[in-house]
Design a protein around this motif. Structure first.
Motif, PDB file in Angstrom:
ATOM      1  N   MET A 181      59.778  63.931  44.981  1.00  0.00           N
ATOM      2  CA  MET A 181      60.293  62.822  45.772  1.00  0.00           C
ATOM      3  C   MET A 181      61.576  63.246  46.482  1.00  0.00           C
ATOM      4  SD  MET A 181      59.851  59.686  46.655  1.00  0.00           S
ATOM      5  CE  MET A 181      58.590  59.304  45.427  1.00  0.00           C
ATOM      6  N   ILE A 182      61.635  62.952  47.768  1.00  0.00           N
ATOM      7  CA  ILE A 182      62.807  63.282  48.571  1.00  0.00           C
ATOM      8  C   ILE A 182      63.429  61.981  49.057  1.00  0.00           C
ATOM      9  CG2 ILE A 182      63.643  64.496  50.616  1.00  0.00           C
ATOM     10  CD1 ILE A 182      61.138  66.298  50.368  1.00  0.00           C
ATOM     11  N   GLN A 183      64.710  61.785  48.790  1.00  0.00           N
ATOM     12  CA  GLN A 183      65.417  60.566  49.179  1.00  0.00           C
ATOM     13  C   GLN A 183      66.586  60.928  50.074  1.00  0.00           C
ATOM     14  OE1 GLN A 183      66.820  58.128  45.927  1.00  0.00           O
ATOM     15  NE2 GLN A 183      68.231  56.979  47.234  1.00  0.00           N
ATOM     16  N   GLU A 184      66.661  60.289  51.246  1.00  0.00           N
ATOM     17  CA  GLU A 184      67.728  60.567  52.207  1.00  0.00           C
ATOM     18  C   GLU A 184      68.163  59.266  52.876  1.00  0.00           C
ATOM     19  OE1 GLU A 184      66.449  64.980  53.777  1.00  0.00           O
ATOM     20  OE2 GLU A 184      65.197  63.271  54.336  1.00  0.00           O
ATOM     21  N   GLU A 185      69.448  59.182  53.243  1.00  0.00           N
ATOM     22  CA  GLU A 185      69.982  58.012  53.925  1.00  0.00           C
ATOM     23  C   GLU A 185      70.367  58.362  55.359  1.00  0.00           C
ATOM     24  OE1 GLU A 185      73.208  56.169  51.899  1.00  0.00           O
ATOM     25  OE2 GLU A 185      71.963  55.431  50.253  1.00  0.00           O
ATOM     26  N   LEU A 213      54.882  53.735  47.122  1.00  0.00           N
ATOM     27  CA  LEU A 213      54.875  55.124  46.678  1.00  0.00           C
ATOM     28  C   LEU A 213      53.724  55.396  45.720  1.00  0.00           C
ATOM     29  CD1 LEU A 213      58.713  55.689  46.105  1.00  0.00           C
ATOM     30  CD2 LEU A 213      57.344  56.412  48.070  1.00  0.00           C
ATOM     31  N   SER A 214      53.414  54.424  44.870  1.00  0.00           N
ATOM     32  CA  SER A 214      52.315  54.607  43.916  1.00  0.00           C
ATOM     33  C   SER A 214      50.965  54.695  44.616  1.00  0.00           C
ATOM     34  CB  SER A 214      52.300  53.463  42.892  1.00  0.00           C
ATOM     35  OG  SER A 214      51.831  52.256  43.472  1.00  0.00           O
ATOM     36  N   TRP A 215      50.897  54.199  45.848  1.00  0.00           N
ATOM     37  CA  TRP A 215      49.651  54.284  46.621  1.00  0.00           C
ATOM     38  C   TRP A 215      49.540  55.598  47.396  1.00  0.00           C
ATOM     39  CZ3 TRP A 215      50.430  48.999  49.559  1.00  0.00           C
ATOM     40  CH2 TRP A 215      50.451  47.953  48.611  1.00  0.00           C
ATOM     41  N   GLY A 216      50.582  56.413  47.349  1.00  0.00           N
ATOM     42  CA  GLY A 216      50.598  57.623  48.156  1.00  0.00           C
ATOM     43  C   GLY A 216      51.141  57.394  49.548  1.00  0.00           C
ATOM     44  N   VAL A 217      51.878  56.284  49.730  1.00  0.00           N
ATOM     45  CA  VAL A 217      52.479  55.942  51.016  1.00  0.00           C
ATOM     46  C   VAL A 217      53.985  56.198  50.930  1.00  0.00           C
ATOM     47  CG1 VAL A 217      52.933  54.069  52.654  1.00  0.00           C
ATOM     48  CG2 VAL A 217      50.734  54.166  51.444  1.00  0.00           C
ATOM     49  N   SER A 218      54.521  56.984  51.841  1.00  0.00           N
ATOM     50  CA  SER A 218      55.973  57.125  51.903  1.00  0.00           C
ATOM     51  C   SER A 218      56.565  55.791  52.356  1.00  0.00           C
ATOM     52  CB  SER A 218      56.373  58.242  52.860  1.00  0.00           C
ATOM     53  OG  SER A 218      56.017  59.504  52.326  1.00  0.00           O
ATOM     54  N   ALA A 219      57.798  55.537  51.964  1.00  0.00           N
ATOM     55  CA  ALA A 219      58.382  54.224  52.253  1.00  0.00           C
ATOM     56  C   ALA A 219      59.882  54.351  52.435  1.00  0.00           C
ATOM     57  CB  ALA A 219      58.049  53.236  51.137  1.00  0.00           C
ATOM     58  N   ASN A 251      42.639  49.344  56.785  1.00  0.00           N
ATOM     59  CA  ASN A 251      43.147  49.500  58.138  1.00  0.00           C
ATOM     60  C   ASN A 251      43.757  50.861  58.429  1.00  0.00           C
ATOM     61  OD1 ASN A 251      43.078  46.701  59.638  1.00  0.00           O
ATOM     62  ND2 ASN A 251      43.605  46.255  57.524  1.00  0.00           N
ATOM     63  N   PHE A 252      44.263  51.542  57.385  1.00  0.00           N
ATOM     64  CA  PHE A 252      44.975  52.791  57.611  1.00  0.00           C
ATOM     65  C   PHE A 252      44.504  53.928  56.724  1.00  0.00           C
ATOM     66  CE2 PHE A 252      47.886  49.333  58.771  1.00  0.00           C
ATOM     67  CZ  PHE A 252      48.065  49.644  60.109  1.00  0.00           C
ATOM     68  N   GLY A 253      43.523  53.676  55.857  1.00  0.00           N
ATOM     69  CA  GLY A 253      43.004  54.737  54.995  1.00  0.00           C
ATOM     70  C   GLY A 253      44.087  55.407  54.186  1.00  0.00           C
ATOM     71  N   CYS A 254      45.034  54.613  53.660  1.00  0.00           N
ATOM     72  CA  CYS A 254      46.250  55.200  53.127  1.00  0.00           C
ATOM     73  C   CYS A 254      46.239  55.434  51.624  1.00  0.00           C
ATOM     74  CB  CYS A 254      47.434  54.286  53.442  1.00  0.00           C
ATOM     75  SG  CYS A 254      47.429  52.785  52.480  1.00  0.00           S
ATOM     76  N   CYS A 255      45.378  54.782  50.907  1.00  0.00           N
ATOM     77  CA  CYS A 255      45.500  54.786  49.438  1.00  0.00           C
ATOM     78  C   CYS A 255      44.508  55.739  48.795  1.00  0.00           C
ATOM     79  CB  CYS A 255      45.331  53.374  48.911  1.00  0.00           C
ATOM     80  SG  CYS A 255      46.500  52.225  49.670  1.00  0.00           S
ATOM     81  N   SER A 256      44.177  56.783  49.510  1.00  0.00           N
ATOM     82  CA  SER A 256      43.313  57.832  48.982  1.00  0.00           C
ATOM     83  C   SER A 256      43.835  59.161  49.506  1.00  0.00           C
ATOM     84  CB  SER A 256      41.858  57.623  49.448  1.00  0.00           C
ATOM     85  OG  SER A 256      41.746  57.871  50.834  1.00  0.00           O
ATOM     86  N   MET A 257      43.190  60.243  49.182  1.00  0.00           N
ATOM     87  CA  MET A 257      43.628  61.551  49.642  1.00  0.00           C
ATOM     88  C   MET A 257      42.879  61.997  50.888  1.00  0.00           C
ATOM     89  SD  MET A 257      46.121  62.296  47.800  1.00  0.00           S
ATOM     90  CE  MET A 257      46.366  63.984  48.333  1.00  0.00           C
ATOM     91  N   ARG A 258      42.291  61.036  51.595  1.00  0.00           N
ATOM     92  CA  ARG A 258      41.615  61.400  52.836  1.00  0.00           C
ATOM     93  C   ARG A 258      42.648  61.840  53.870  1.00  0.00           C
ATOM     94  NH1 ARG A 258      38.565  56.460  52.337  1.00  0.00           N
ATOM     95  NH2 ARG A 258      39.661  55.641  54.157  1.00  0.00           N
ATOM     96  N   GLN A 259      42.266  62.768  54.702  1.00  0.00           N
ATOM     97  CA  GLN A 259      43.165  63.228  55.778  1.00  0.00           C
ATOM     98  C   GLN A 259      43.007  62.317  56.979  1.00  0.00           C
ATOM     99  OE1 GLN A 259      45.417  65.716  55.529  1.00  0.00           O
ATOM    100  NE2 GLN A 259      44.879  65.829  53.392  1.00  0.00           N
TER     101      GLN A 259
END
Length: 280
Positions: free
Chosen positions: A1-5, A63-69, A272-280
């Motif tokens: 995990m990378i955190q930046e402000e 984040l738990s879904w594999g989505v950066s936030a 809508n965004f195919g975000c919660c899997s490892m699909r490219q």
């Protein structure tokens, strides 16, 4: 995990820069070439503060879904419209400008707003292609456009069912200017260019009446914008996740029936965004 402000500076700020805190999932060991969707979270607070209950607990879900936030600490009163809106627009543009090094899918940037933060997110959704938003920032509409929006018990209307305090804090002295109150009544600003939307609200909400979401959904339907809406028969305002995690010592904020909204939002993101899997 990378955190930046990152500080966000726009014209008209009275209290210093907004702060965008970006949380990026490190792809090195799992999917080095994967581009991820990005969620921009805007907590509520009536444009007078930002609720902690609608920050990290929500971010952890994405984040738990594999989505950066990321979390946007946008400017509240005494700052006036459109300062917070331009801060959110600038945040989206910043994320899009770093798509390669931050491994963001620039076509999957979603705003997620709660209560007044929902008004802020929806404002970008309806105003992203308006000169008064992008031109003072030196940006183009395409740079600031959100691809989707998740609106949680949002403030929408300045009409009969308005949460008056939010508009008083948002507009400040501009409340007296002709046409301003109508401008920020977002059910009247929806167009066919408004991004696809996920909405949820509770019928008994004593603070922001459910009609706010209903009016926005009606406008989306009229303009042919793809949306999903869930109206719960129980629960008050400001529920966040509606779980023990976000309720704390406030029993009124614990509503297990409403807690299903987050799994529905996950399903909406996947659809809508195919975000919660490892699909490219």
């Amino acid at each position: 995990m990378i955190q930046e402000e990152y500080p966000i500076t726009v014209p008209g700020q009275k209290t210093g820069p907004a702060i965008l805190t970006v949380f990026r999932i490190d792809n090195i060991s799992v999917a080095p070439d994967k581009k991820r969707p990005m969620a921009v979270i805007c907590g509520g607070g009536g444009y007078s503060r930002i609720s902690d209950r609608e920050k990290e607990p929500i971010l952890l879900q994405f984040l738990s879904w594999g989505v950066s936030a990321c979390l946007l600490e946008y400017s509240v009163a005494p700052n006036e419209f459109p300062v917070a809106l331009q801060e959110l627009a600038s945040a989206v543009a910043l994320l899009r400008s770093h798509e390669k090094e931050w491994q963001i899918d620039k076509d999957k940037i979603v705003t997620c707003g709660f209560s007044a933060g929902g008004h802020l997110a929806a404002s970008l959704g309806v105003f992203w292609n308006q000169d008064f938003v992008f031109r003072p920032l030196g940006l183009s509409p395409e740079e600031i456009k959100p691809n989707g929006q998740i609106l949680c018990y949002p403030v929408i209307t300045s009409g009969i069912k308005a949460h008056r305090e939010s508009f008083e804090m948002l507009l400040g002295q501009k409340l007296k200017e002709e046409g301003m109150l109508e401008l920020v009544s977002l059910e009247n600003q929806v167009s066919g260019q408004t991004p696809r939307t996920f909405l949820w609200h509770t019928v008994p909400d004593p603070t922001v009446p459910v009609e706010n979401s209903l009016l926005f959904a009606q406008a989306l339907a009229k303009e042919g914008v793809r949306f999903e809406m869930h109206i719960f028969p129980e629960g008050g305002h400001g529920l966040s996740l509606a779980t023990e995690e976000t309720a704390g010592m406030r029993d009124l904020m614990l509503e297990p029936y409403c807690s299903s909204w987050i799994s529905m939002a996950k399903a909406w993101m996947e659809l809508n965004f195919g975000c919660c899997s490892m699909r490219q």
